[in-house]
Design a protein around this motif. Structure first.
Motif, PDB file in Angstrom:
ATOM      1  N   GLN A  28     -29.208 -30.759 -53.811  1.00  0.00           N
ATOM      2  CA  GLN A  28     -28.515 -31.680 -54.705  1.00  0.00           C
ATOM      3  C   GLN A  28     -27.360 -30.977 -55.413  1.00  0.00           C
ATOM      4  O   GLN A  28     -27.384 -29.762 -55.609  1.00  0.00           O
ATOM      5  N   ASN A  29     -26.369 -31.772 -55.808  1.00  0.00           N
ATOM      6  CA  ASN A  29     -25.301 -31.293 -56.667  1.00  0.00           C
ATOM      7  C   ASN A  29     -25.642 -31.624 -58.115  1.00  0.00           C
ATOM      8  O   ASN A  29     -26.537 -32.425 -58.397  1.00  0.00           O
ATOM      9  N   ASP A  30     -24.925 -30.997 -59.048  1.00  0.00           N
ATOM     10  CA  ASP A  30     -25.068 -31.381 -60.442  1.00  0.00           C
ATOM     11  C   ASP A  30     -24.622 -32.832 -60.609  1.00  0.00           C
ATOM     12  O   ASP A  30     -23.681 -33.284 -59.943  1.00  0.00           O
ATOM     13  N   PRO A  31     -25.272 -33.580 -61.507  1.00  0.00           N
ATOM     14  CA  PRO A  31     -24.817 -34.960 -61.745  1.00  0.00           C
ATOM     15  C   PRO A  31     -23.469 -35.004 -62.461  1.00  0.00           C
ATOM     16  O   PRO A  31     -22.737 -35.984 -62.355  1.00  0.00           O
ATOM     17  N   LEU A  32     -23.144 -33.929 -63.182  1.00  0.00           N
ATOM     18  CA  LEU A  32     -21.910 -33.872 -63.961  1.00  0.00           C
ATOM     19  C   LEU A  32     -21.179 -32.568 -63.692  1.00  0.00           C
ATOM     20  O   LEU A  32     -21.784 -31.564 -63.329  1.00  0.00           O
ATOM     21  N   ASP A  33     -19.892 -32.585 -63.910  1.00  0.00           N
ATOM     22  CA  ASP A  33     -19.078 -31.382 -63.769  1.00  0.00           C
ATOM     23  C   ASP A  33     -19.205 -30.571 -65.057  1.00  0.00           C
ATOM     24  O   ASP A  33     -18.360 -30.630 -65.945  1.00  0.00           O
ATOM     25  N   PHE A  34     -20.271 -29.792 -65.154  1.00  0.00           N
ATOM     26  CA  PHE A  34     -20.570 -29.061 -66.383  1.00  0.00           C
ATOM     27  C   PHE A  34     -19.490 -28.050 -66.749  1.00  0.00           C
ATOM     28  O   PHE A  34     -19.348 -27.696 -67.920  1.00  0.00           O
ATOM     29  N   PHE A  35     -18.742 -27.561 -65.766  1.00  0.00           N
ATOM     30  CA  PHE A  35     -17.792 -26.480 -66.010  1.00  0.00           C
ATOM     31  C   PHE A  35     -16.339 -26.947 -65.945  1.00  0.00           C
ATOM     32  O   PHE A  35     -15.435 -26.124 -66.017  1.00  0.00           O
ATOM     33  N   ASN A  36     -16.149 -28.233 -65.807  1.00  0.00           N
ATOM     34  CA  ASN A  36     -14.799 -28.809 -65.767  1.00  0.00           C
ATOM     35  C   ASN A  36     -13.930 -28.087 -64.740  1.00  0.00           C
ATOM     36  O   ASN A  36     -12.777 -27.757 -64.983  1.00  0.00           O
ATOM     37  N   CYS A  37     -14.505 -27.846 -63.552  1.00  0.00           N
ATOM     38  CA  CYS A  37     -13.829 -27.008 -62.560  1.00  0.00           C
ATOM     39  C   CYS A  37     -13.427 -27.760 -61.296  1.00  0.00           C
ATOM     40  O   CYS A  37     -12.803 -27.171 -60.405  1.00  0.00           O
ATOM     41  N   ILE A  81     -30.964 -24.392 -45.467  1.00  0.00           N
ATOM     42  CA  ILE A  81     -31.994 -24.729 -46.457  1.00  0.00           C
ATOM     43  C   ILE A  81     -31.464 -25.702 -47.493  1.00  0.00           C
ATOM     44  O   ILE A  81     -32.115 -26.700 -47.826  1.00  0.00           O
ATOM     45  N   ARG A  82     -30.264 -25.460 -48.011  1.00  0.00           N
ATOM     46  CA  ARG A  82     -29.730 -26.306 -49.083  1.00  0.00           C
ATOM     47  C   ARG A  82     -28.712 -27.331 -48.576  1.00  0.00           C
ATOM     48  O   ARG A  82     -28.141 -28.068 -49.386  1.00  0.00           O
ATOM     49  N   LYS A  83     -28.483 -27.363 -47.273  1.00  0.00           N
ATOM     50  CA  LYS A  83     -27.619 -28.387 -46.665  1.00  0.00           C
ATOM     51  C   LYS A  83     -26.235 -28.438 -47.317  1.00  0.00           C
ATOM     52  O   LYS A  83     -25.652 -29.503 -47.511  1.00  0.00           O
ATOM     53  N   SER A  84     -25.712 -27.283 -47.697  1.00  0.00           N
ATOM     54  CA  SER A  84     -24.370 -27.147 -48.297  1.00  0.00           C
ATOM     55  C   SER A  84     -24.250 -27.854 -49.642  1.00  0.00           C
ATOM     56  O   SER A  84     -23.141 -28.183 -50.071  1.00  0.00           O
ATOM     57  N   ASN A  85     -25.374 -28.082 -50.321  1.00  0.00           N
ATOM     58  CA  ASN A  85     -25.368 -28.714 -51.645  1.00  0.00           C
ATOM     59  C   ASN A  85     -26.154 -27.844 -52.620  1.00  0.00           C
ATOM     60  O   ASN A  85     -27.335 -27.566 -52.388  1.00  0.00           O
ATOM     61  N   ILE A  86     -25.499 -27.406 -53.687  1.00  0.00           N
ATOM     62  CA  ILE A  86     -26.150 -26.554 -54.673  1.00  0.00           C
ATOM     63  C   ILE A  86     -25.799 -27.029 -56.083  1.00  0.00           C
ATOM     64  O   ILE A  86     -24.784 -27.693 -56.299  1.00  0.00           O
ATOM     65  N   THR A  87     -26.658 -26.705 -57.019  1.00  0.00           N
ATOM     66  CA  THR A  87     -26.391 -27.022 -58.418  1.00  0.00           C
ATOM     67  C   THR A  87     -25.849 -25.783 -59.112  1.00  0.00           C
ATOM     68  O   THR A  87     -26.325 -24.668 -58.889  1.00  0.00           O
ATOM     69  N   LEU A  88     -24.844 -25.957 -59.957  1.00  0.00           N
ATOM     70  CA  LEU A  88     -24.186 -24.828 -60.608  1.00  0.00           C
ATOM     71  C   LEU A  88     -24.817 -24.468 -61.939  1.00  0.00           C
ATOM     72  O   LEU A  88     -24.884 -23.292 -62.300  1.00  0.00           O
ATOM     73  N   ILE A  89     -25.273 -25.457 -62.696  1.00  0.00           N
ATOM     74  CA  ILE A  89     -25.816 -25.182 -64.022  1.00  0.00           C
ATOM     75  C   ILE A  89     -27.059 -24.301 -63.935  1.00  0.00           C
ATOM     76  O   ILE A  89     -27.357 -23.516 -64.840  1.00  0.00           O
ATOM     77  N   ASP A  90     -27.772 -24.367 -62.797  1.00  0.00           N
ATOM     78  CA  ASP A  90     -29.011 -23.593 -62.634  1.00  0.00           C
ATOM     79  C   ASP A  90     -28.747 -22.107 -62.451  1.00  0.00           C
ATOM     80  O   ASP A  90     -29.668 -21.303 -62.581  1.00  0.00           O
ATOM     81  N   PHE A  91     -27.526 -21.721 -62.136  1.00  0.00           N
ATOM     82  CA  PHE A  91     -27.204 -20.298 -61.997  1.00  0.00           C
ATOM     83  C   PHE A  91     -27.300 -19.559 -63.323  1.00  0.00           C
ATOM     84  O   PHE A  91     -27.417 -18.334 -63.338  1.00  0.00           O
ATOM     85  N   PHE A  92     -27.249 -20.286 -64.429  1.00  0.00           N
ATOM     86  CA  PHE A  92     -27.130 -19.636 -65.740  1.00  0.00           C
ATOM     87  C   PHE A  92     -28.331 -19.915 -66.640  1.00  0.00           C
ATOM     88  O   PHE A  92     -28.213 -19.858 -67.856  1.00  0.00           O
TER      89      PHE A  92
END
Length: 609
Positions: A548-557, A455-466
């Motif tokens: 999609q991935n996040d446009p930025l590394d919001f978590f510096n990870c 479904i997500r083609k191995s691409n997820i956004t991290l900021i949306d988890f929170f």
């Protein structure tokens, strides 16, 4: 992309194009509102503030604490041997050593039991690799993956299931750990070895077993304060100590007996049809015992320093020890049958037999080393796969007040409630307990694989988890993904009748439901997967951030190499002021135009809280 009017340092006002979409900006602002600390106004608020988990200057909200965030680069230190040990722990352990008692109870012989285990272990290893990739690629754990599958609020279902299993397994493994530490105590004192029971016959345990259980619990408790990523080295050490103990026991018993013993030559009286279903059931029993570890693999694969090392470590750690230790346990039991007249399925039974026959310094030294080895493996097995797992999951339900340490302590303190000694009353109780856990987590693992890869083609956004924003990628319908939840309920419900029939032999069993139960390792993924495919095709998700991935590394990870692969812009430490003013920040790599002049010194946007 969005455009904004912005006042530049030289006084000019121009149009700026942001690397963030309007949705990203709203999510970031919503998260900041949730994470904004408010001064307590009364005694109750001060009390609740005092109960919050230590978080230094990191964000804390109803969805976020430091233990839930993606793992930073410097914390990703696990290599091949760490993952080998993570999967070596459940294999170099009492439960795996005694697996043969359950498998041979199905009227299979040792050769057929090992054949089924080899096939099961290879399939489990592949399933584990597929299930681990949210952790490998995005460095997130099981808890956040539940938000991806079931929605922000729906995730509580998957988390609660895993918490319940963690508590049950913690008590179960702690009881086995108590039996292990008793081997050490037996080597210290002959009086302890022959300690008389003082409990009434209605209590299904011995006084000595209770002492070992309580002592083992006390040994485990200080490790709750150790970070999960730091127990890889002692796990490696205890794995090899236990391996040497198993090899020593096997060599001594087989040599002393003059061969593998009578169980090895047992004839199989089952028909070809019955034998096929018992093969499936034996594979299911073995899979079920380690299925919780497969489910929360992302909790530890996120510590991986290299993807290939992670895959190789867990594959070899599952297949090789999982087969060898089970075979060693069966051969030891068979040799004991020939030597002592009884098949002893646990190391403590074998050691007690040795010490009862000859309480010599040689026997005591063997008991001490075997006891220390198995005790060590049980400690770190229970911590990594049950204690820490419970802590990580509870942190997803109560992020403000529970972190990994507090959640692990919770599991330790209430694990006695499950009364793990009852698992060992009869062989049927042991069999039913071992063969039922996977019913509840197998649908979750199946949904995780389909959601992440298809479904997500191995691409997820991290900021949306929170975020609680309705525009978040995991909001679905009011915070619930009804499609995945329906598939979970159906997958679990179909396995329940077989479990009931197995537990209540007096009931007339439905053959179809029993066969489904025998092979649910295969049937639940098939049913759940096909159903989820169908529902997703009929009711597709339309979201602007899908795949999609996040446009930025919001978590510096992420490392520079990872940022390049993911197409993200890097984190910078001085990114706060624009967002605090509720304005977006921009990439200095973006060229913006202001009254015909180019400006390249605009800062990047990130949630640097």
């Amino acid at each position: 992309m969005s455009t904004y009017q912005h006042s530049f340092p030289d006084g000019n006002i121009g149009t700026v194009t942001s690397v963030l979409s309007n949705t990203d900006v709203e999510i970031v602002r919503k998260n900041q509102e949730m994470e904004k600390e408010k001064l307590p106004q009364n005694a109750w608020q001060k009390f609740m503030r005092a109960l919050e988990v230590p978080h230094e200057d990191k964000p804390l909200s109803a969805l976020r604490n430091p233990d839930l965030e993606p793992i930073l680069v410097e914390e990703r230190t696990w290599g091949f041997w760490s993952f080998f040990a993570y999967w070596g722990l459940p294999n170099f352990a009492v439960a795996t050593f005694s697996t043969g008692s359950a498998l041979l109870a199905l009227d299979l012989n040792i050769q057929q039991s090992i054949g089924s285990l080899v096939i099961a272990n290879v399939l489990i290893a592949v399933f584990t690799i597929l299930n681990s990739n949210p952790g490998v690629k995005y460095h997130i754990g099981y808890t956040l993956s539940q938000r991806m599958i079931f929605g922000i609020y729906g995730s509580y279902v998957g988390i609660i299931i895993r918490v319940g299993i963690s508590v049950v397994f913690y008590g179960y493994q702690a009881w086995l750990g108590g039996l292990c530490i008793n081997m050490v105590f037996d080597s210290f004192s002959q009086n302890y070895l022959h300690m008389k029971d003082t409990f009434p016959e209605s209590v299904p345990m011995a006084k000595k077993d209770l002492i070992g259980f309580l002592c083992f619990q006390l040994i485990q408790m200080p490790f709750a304060f150790v970070r999960p990523s730091r127990v890889n080295i002692p796990s490696i050490v205890t794995c090899f100590m236990t391996l040497f103990s198993i090899i020593g026991m096997l060599a001594y018993l087989v040599q002393t007996n003059g061969g593998p013993g009578p169980l090895y030559y047992k004839e199989v009286m089952l028909s070809s049809s019955q034998r096929s279903w018992m093969w499936l059931y034996s594979m299911t029993i073995w899979y079920s015992g380690i299925s919780p570890a497969v489910a929360n693999q992302s909790d530890y694969s996120r510590f991986s320093s290299k993807t290939l090392s992670c895959y190789l470590g867990l594959f070899i750690g599952i297949v090789v020890p999982g087969t060898f230790v089970s075979l060693a346990g069966m051969l030891c039991a068979s040799a004991c049958k020939g030597l002592y007249g009884s098949a002893y399925w646990t190391p403590n039974e074998i050691v007690e037999e040795w010490l009862s026959n000859d309480y010599s310094s040689k026997a005591r030294a063997a008991a001490f080393f075997i006891g220390i080895s198995f005790t060590g493996s049980q400690v770190f097995l229970n911590l990594t796969q049950n204690g820490y797992a419970c802590g990580m999951d509870l942190a997803g339900i109560f992020p403000r007040y529970i972190d990994v340490t507090r959640g692990t302590l919770f599991a330790q303190l209430i694990s006695w409630v499950v009364q793990p000694w009852t698992f060992f009353n009869t062989s049927s109780s042991f069999l039913n307990a071992m063969s039922s856990f996977g019913i509840f987590v197998t649908p979750i693992m199946t949904l995780n694989i389909i959601e992440f890869y298809w479904i997500r083609k191995s691409n997820i956004t991290l900021i949306d988890f929170f975020t609680l924003s309705k525009k978040g990628a995991y909001w679905y319908s009011a915070g619930f993904n009804w499609k995945s939840m329906s598939c979970l309920l159906i997958g679990v419900a179909l396995g329940i009748p077989g479990l009931v029939y197995q537990s209540e032999p007096d009931l007339k069993a439905n053959s179809a439901m029993m066969n489904y139960y025998y092979g649910y390792m295969f049937f639940i993924p098939l049913v759940t997967g096909v159903l989820y495919f169908g529902l997703t095709y009929a009711f597709p998700v339309h979201h602007e951030k899908m795949c999609q991935n996040d446009p930025l590394d919001f978590f510096n990870c992420f490392s520079d190499e990872e940022l390049k692969k993911l197409g993200m812009l890097p984190f910078q430490a001085d990114m706060c002021e624009y967002l605090e003013a509720q304005e977006p920040r921009y990439s200095k790599e973006k060229t913006v135009v202001n009254d015909g002049k180019k400006h390249d010194n605009i800062q990047e946007c990130s949630n640097s809280n």
